[in-house]
Design a protein around this motif. Structure first.
Motif, PDB file in Angstrom:
ATOM      1  N   ASN A 102       0.881  -1.183  -0.074  1.00 56.71           N
ATOM      2  CA  ASN A 102      -0.083  -0.059  -0.074  1.00 56.71           C
ATOM      3  C   ASN A 102       0.788   1.142   0.117  1.00 56.71           C
ATOM      4  O   ASN A 102       0.341   2.253  -0.543  1.00 56.71           O
ATOM      5  N   LEU A 156      -5.206   4.388  -7.241  1.00 59.61           N
ATOM      6  CA  LEU A 156      -4.729   3.432  -6.520  1.00 59.61           C
ATOM      7  C   LEU A 156      -5.009   1.898  -6.979  1.00 59.61           C
ATOM      8  O   LEU A 156      -6.169   1.608  -7.246  1.00 59.61           O
ATOM      9  N   ARG A 192       0.752   4.143  -2.462  1.00 56.71           N
ATOM     10  CA  ARG A 192       0.595   5.540  -2.183  1.00 56.71           C
ATOM     11  C   ARG A 192       1.763   6.699  -2.457  1.00 56.71           C
ATOM     12  O   ARG A 192       1.454   7.629  -3.166  1.00 56.71           O
TER      13      ARG A 192
END
Lengths: 978, 194
Positions: free
Chosen positions: A453, A472, A457
């Motif tokens: 993640n 994303l 990001r």
């Protein structure tokens, strides 16, 4: 040891290779380290100082121990890491830094003298006598201590280089890097994903973590398939980004053919300079170890490496292993190896509160205090409250927690910051390479979930900076177990506990450095050699400074790290060189008559980038002087021709061209009539002379300036600076035409006769085309040309210019039509002789330290106008210099004068205080049948006839010379005006 | 036409233009291209066109009817004439732009074409080994001056498949070595990939 089940190796194919002459087998997908372990080879190297037996310690590029020589003959490459060397059929590997063999190394005797080799031993031991250092101590140390050796042969491989540009550079293809690259590539950005490994996946390849409840490999493969269809994404495997440089430029080495038996006609490695608008550093983390006595036994390795060998390469260093850890991660190793059928003898955890996570003997609140087995681990000692136990095992995995890999984020002198909660330095986010952001484990977000993640990001933020909207991606569900490390830095005890394996630095060395007040980390590094050499302490540094912190009582955060610098891992000089060596190392410039010269016996000499004919050797001429004397004499008596294209030519046009040149030359140029040439001298801003040449006026607003060969670029650059910055209001256009025109000097009393045979219908008589005339005309049936009546030799002489493509043919033509005149080609040597005989200054005289006045050209500095350097040339210090350019003839005329000799009065001591000048140029003069020279002498022009000494103290020689006029030949200048 | 008794020689030192193929790329010397530089006089208005072609802006080139014009510096251009290498091209340009300063440059440079027979990619693979240029800055219609193996060069992108390189004539052999070496490596790489 047979292979474990599973792994990412191709069992269907087998590669044969040798290590220290013994044949082994491995599979595609193996590294040399994994293949050796699969063949029960644990001993892979010897340590730097004590020659201690060492085995593989890591499974990556941070390896300190398993350094080997790969290849044979000229291709032998020392200090390669077995952990990243892919095996191929026929690979030859050898251990290094041992004699006579790896298992029996006589230099191992060093280990017995360890007390003498403690930290700083160089500085303490080899102090006296000073003269012994270079001849005695250093050679001994270099022989005893060291890494591999070079073949001493030229590198036979090919290398190249290239340049790449991208919006986003992603360094590292682990979970964070893959997620970052995916995010950026799907957003349509130009992306480069680089990883030093030959497979994408990073740590995912070495773990059993599942993504979306499936093997991680499934996800990696689906990504690779998607990547193949994204044209703006460039995936670079086997590519190490080794440094962050200015302006978003990253250096990277792609190992194109290191994994192949033969590079064929391709390159071995490529050096890439990657210009990235933004960079995501997803370099992961390096595990650290926990020093304890004899923790360097072969078979002891990082727990994460042990897990990687089992999971990725299906191999264990032993049938029975143990784990020593201060965190949960060590337990993973035990669980994974047990799942593969390896016997786990113990998990020793420093944490008393830790819980067992599997079915294995568990020792909470315990430590490993010693290890046995000289060339391979046999047993370990376990210490726990109330007891000690010796346990047999062939391999031990050690985990002391993980260090975020902050290396590239810390280039540009950025300092990482310590995070006590995760016991790791992380990038501070400022002061590092602009545009670079770290993601995933490289910044401490180390669970698979966090890394995935975070990668996405950080990439999205970088894209947004560039004005690119990114969605994303849907990332797979992954483990998210927080790290639970205990700050436990080393096991106290009596034996030597290694911190830095490669440099043989122990806990005791650090304690000694502390005692001797070498406490700041930079001092600690130099005093102990910690963190030096090929691995740069990747597995050692943080542990070492934590130990130092505990000794000083300062927190780790205040102790800090040493400076991180490129390269991240070793880079071969060959690839940095970019490929070409020898003749093609830099560009060469050839004159338009080069082909003719080469066919006619020319010996060439380098003049900057140019290759010029130095002289033309004729049959029977055995020494250069014979050829040069012949050429110079031919010019004086008949006619000679010489390619002078290399002199700079600058086309100057515009209504203000004359005014502009008046400001550049110290003498007047605006007043030069059309169709005339004038000698010109340029001064530097400080008043010293810097270049001379001729200036020809071809039209009302059209001049051609010539410069010396050496200063062609400099003069043009200064002229452009003057045009653009000093006087932008002048109507003036400049451009170099040096290469456009082949220019040939035609010199000697017969030059007019010769030239009249090639020019088309132009009267060359003295009346029609006098000394210093110039004009455009045609030659040889209509070819446009330029003719200048200028003389460097002092003879009747011309320079004729034609478009360069005709230069070679014009040379041939002049030789043909001048055969009856005895036309002789001459080179730069004869050119030099002729101008020295004439007393013309050249580079050795105008060397940046001399003035117009010293050159005897003081009168040229016009007082009627200002020019660059004119005013400064009149300052006291320059006007007061009494040294003047004069000539010298040896008293014994056949005695050679050496250029560079210094001048002294007869009988004077030869010292700086009595120095009266120096010889600038010297030659043998065929015209005078004597050696002659030019030079600057104190009050020289008033000392004609005086005998002085030209001394060459470097060679211990001296020669008596008589001061003379610098104009040895035709001082009145009648010949050139004839 | 003059009847010149001298025979010209190419920058690479031979009678005929050299051409060599590496995979999809053919490298050819173009001695038939004439070159002249054009600089605007400061007292004259900005020149707008030469030979019917609008003078391009920074980083650009225009081409048509055998003439190519490349921006080289503020108010300066290089004019290329196809098939006019043996002529007095500078005089022709001067006649077409009398208010400008014109300098003959035909033999100041060697002109070498890089042509791909298989789309833009092989050219891209070669150029990235030669010059530090973002490919976006060298799209068709772009021209720029940059450094190639320590040599100053003009790159002129005629089309997806064709780039012309101008470099100092005297270092033509070094340029040829650099181009052919890189093209050889790039072709080998493409072959391995295929």
């Amino acid at each position: 040891m047979s292979r474990l089940p599973g792994g990412l190796i191709d069992r269907g194919r087998t590669h044969s290779f040798t290590f220290d002459g013994k044949a082994y087998h491995g599979h595609p997908g193996d590294t040399l380290a994994s293949a050796l372990l699969a063949n029960d080879v644990r001993l892979m190297g010897r340590s730097f100082k004590y020659h201690r037996p060492r085995g593989v310690f890591t499974s990556g590029s941070e390896e300190p121990n398993a350094l080997v020589e790969l290849g044979t003959g000229a291709r032998r490459e020392p200090n390669t890491r077995a952990t990243v060397a892919e095996i191929y059929d026929g690979l030859v590997a050898n251990s290094q830094n041992r004699f006579p063999s790896l298992s029996f190394d006589l230099m191992g005797v060093n280990d017995l003298f360890a007390p003498f080799f403690a930290a700083g031993f160089y500085y303490k031991t080899f102090m006296w006598p000073a003269s012994f250092w270079e001849k005695v101590y250093e050679p001994i140390i270099r022989r005893a201590a060291g890494l591999g050796s070079l073949s001493m042969d030229a590198d036979p491989d090919a290398y190249d280089k290239g340049f790449l540009h991208c919006d986003i550079l992603v360094i590292g293809a682990g979970p964070a890097g893959l997620a970052a690259a995916l995010t950026a590539a799907r957003a349509g950005a130009q992306v480069i994903l680089a990883d030093e490994d030959f497979r994408l996946g990073g740590r995912l390849l070495s773990e059993t973590h599942r993504l979306d409840d499936a093997p991680a490999q499934n996800w990696i493969e689906s990504l690779e398939a998607e990547f193949d269809g994204l044209p703006k994404l460039r995936v670079m495997r086997r590519t190490t980004v080794f440094g962050a440089y200015d302006h978003g430029v990253y250096g990277a080495v792609e190992r194109v053919a290191d994994h192949l038996p033969d590079a064929g006609t391709g390159v071995r490695q490529t050096l890439w300079r990657i210009t990235a608008k933004r960079t995501v550093l997803a370099a992961g983390a390096h595990e650290r170890h926990i020093p304890f006595a004899n923790n360097d036994r072969p078979g002891i390795m990082l727990a994460g490496a042990m897990r990687a060998y089992a999971n990725r390469w299906a191999v264990s260093a032993a049938d029975k292993i143990a784990v020593f850890t201060n965190n949960d991660d060590g337990h993973r190793t035990a669980i994974d190896l047990a799942a593969k059928g390896v016997e786990v003898a113990a998990v020793v955890d420093t944490r008393s509160w830790a819980k067992s996570r599997g079915d294995y003997p568990f020792y909470p609140g315990a430590t490993v205090s010693n290890a046995r087995g000289r060339t391979g681990l046999v047993s370990i000692d376990i210490n726990y409250a109330g007891g000690t136990e010796r346990l047999e095992c062939g391999a031990l995995g050690v985990s002391g927690g993980w260090n975020a890999n902050v290396h590239l984020a810390s280039h540009h002198r950025a300092r990482p910051v310590w995070r006590e909660d995760i016991l790791s330095f992380v990038p501070s986010g400022h002061g590092g390479p602009p545009g670079l952001s770290a993601a995933g484990a490289a910044t401490g977000r180390a669970t698979t979930h966090a890394a995935l993640n975070d990668g996405a990001r950080v990439a999205a933020v970088a894209l947004s900076d560039l004005g690119i909207d990114a969605l994303l991606p849907d990332l797979p569900k992954a483990e998210d177990e927080p790290a639970t490390s205990q700050p436990y830095w080393h096991v106290p005890g009596k034996g030597r506990a290694w911190v830095d394996f490669q440099n043989d630095v122990t806990v005791k060395d650090i304690e000694l450095a502390h005692k001797e007040n070498m406490r700041p980390v930079e001092h600690l590094k130099r005093w102990t050699t910690l963190g030096m050499a090929t691995d740069q302490g990747k597995t050692a540094n943080v542990t070492a400074l934590a130990i130092m912190a505990s000794l000083t009582g300062k927190p780790i955060a205040k102790t800090g790290t040493t400076i991180f610098r490129p390269p991240y891992t070793g880079v071969s000089i060959s690839v940095l060189g970019g490929g070409d060596s020898g003749q093609n190392f830099r560009p060469r410039r050839l004159t338009p008559t080069h082909v003719w010269a080469a066919e006619n016996g020319a010996e060439f000499v380098e003049a900057g980038q140019w290759l010029r004919a130095q002289y033309y050797r004729q049959p029977g001429e055995t020494d250069a002087r014979t050829s040069v004397d012949r050429e110079a004499a031919a010019v004086r008596s008949g006619v000679g021709i010489c390619d002078v294209t290399t002199l700079g030519k600058i086309d100057v046009q515009g209504a203000d061209a004359g005014a502009f040149l008046d400001r550049l030359y110290c003498n007047a140029m605006a007043s030069l009539p059309v169709g005339k040439v004038r000698y010109g001298l340029m001064l530097r801003e400080d008043g010293f002379a810097y270049d001379d040449g001729t200036c020809a006026r071809l039209g009302e607003d059209h001049y051609v300036v010539t410069t010396t060969t050496a200063n062609a670029g400099l003069v043009y650059r200064n002229m452009e600076f003057s045009r653009q910055c000093l006087w932008p209001n002048l109507d003036l256009q400049l451009i170099s035409t040096t290469d456009a025109w082949a220019q040939i000097a035609v010199a000697g009393p017969e030059s007019r006769t010769l030239l009249s045979r090639v020019v088309d219908g132009v009267d060359l008589s003295n009346q029609a085309f006098g000394f210093m005339a110039c004009r455009e005309l045609t030659v040889c049936g209509g070819l446009r040309a330029r003719l200048f009546r200028v003389s460097f030799s002092g003879e009747l002489a011309y320079e004729i210019a034609v478009p360069s493509r005709y230069g070679n043919a014009l040379m041939t033509q002049l030789m043909e039509v001048g055969a009856d005149l005895g036309v002789t080609p001459y080179g730069t040597e004869a050119l030099g002789v002729l101008r020295i005989e004439k007393g013309h200054a050249a580079g050795p005289e105008i060397n940046g330290q001399t003035t117009a006045q010293m050159l005897g050209l003081g009168g040229m500095v016009s007082r009627k106008k200002d020019a660059i350097g004119s005013v400064m040339s009149r300052r006291e210090g320059l006007v007061g210099d009494k040294r003047k350019l004069v000539g010298f003839v040896p008293v014994d005329r056949q005695k050679r004068i050496v250029a560079g000799s210094h001048l002294f009065s007869l009988g004077a001591r030869h010292a700086t205080e009595t120095d009266e000048g120096w010889i600038t140029s010297a030659c043998h003069s065929p015209a005078l049948d004597s050696f002659i020279a030019l030079g600057f002498l104190e009050n020289g022009s008033q000392r004609l006839g005086e005998v002085i000494v030209a001394a060459n103290p470097l060679e211990g020689s001296q020669v008596s010379v008589r001061v003379a006029s610098p104009h040895f030949v035709d001082p009145e200048g009648a010949r050139q005006r004839a | 036409m003059p009847d010149i008794s001298l025979k010209s020689m190419t920058a690479l030192g031979s009678d005929d233009a050299l051409s060599e193929t590496f995979g999809a790329i053919t490298i050819s010397e173009r001695p038939e291209v004439a070159i002249a530089s054009l600089a605007a006089r400061s007292d004259a208005p900005d020149p707008i066109s030469v030979f019917g072609l609008s003078l391009p802006g920074p980083g650009e080139m225009v081409s048509g009817d055998g003439i190519t014009i490349v921006w080289s510096a503020p108010r300066q251009w290089m004019i290329l004439g196809e098939g006019r290498g043996e002529q007095d091209f500078a005089s022709d340009v001067k006649a077409a732009a009398q208010d400008c300063s014109i300098t003959e440059q035909t033999d100041g440079f060697v002109c070498i074409d890089l042509v791909s027979n298989s789309g833009a990619q092989p050219l891209q693979d070669l150029l990235m080994r030669l010059v530090n240029l973002d490919p976006a800055r060298l799209a068709p219609g772009c021209a720029t001056r940059t450094l190639l193996e320590h040599m100053s060069v003009f790159l002129i992108r005629y089309s997806e498949r064709r780039v012309a390189i101008l470099s100092m004539r005297s270092s033509a052999q070094s340029l040829w070595h650099a181009l052919s070496t890189a093209a050889g490596f790039a072709a080998h790489r493409a072959e391995v990939r295929a």
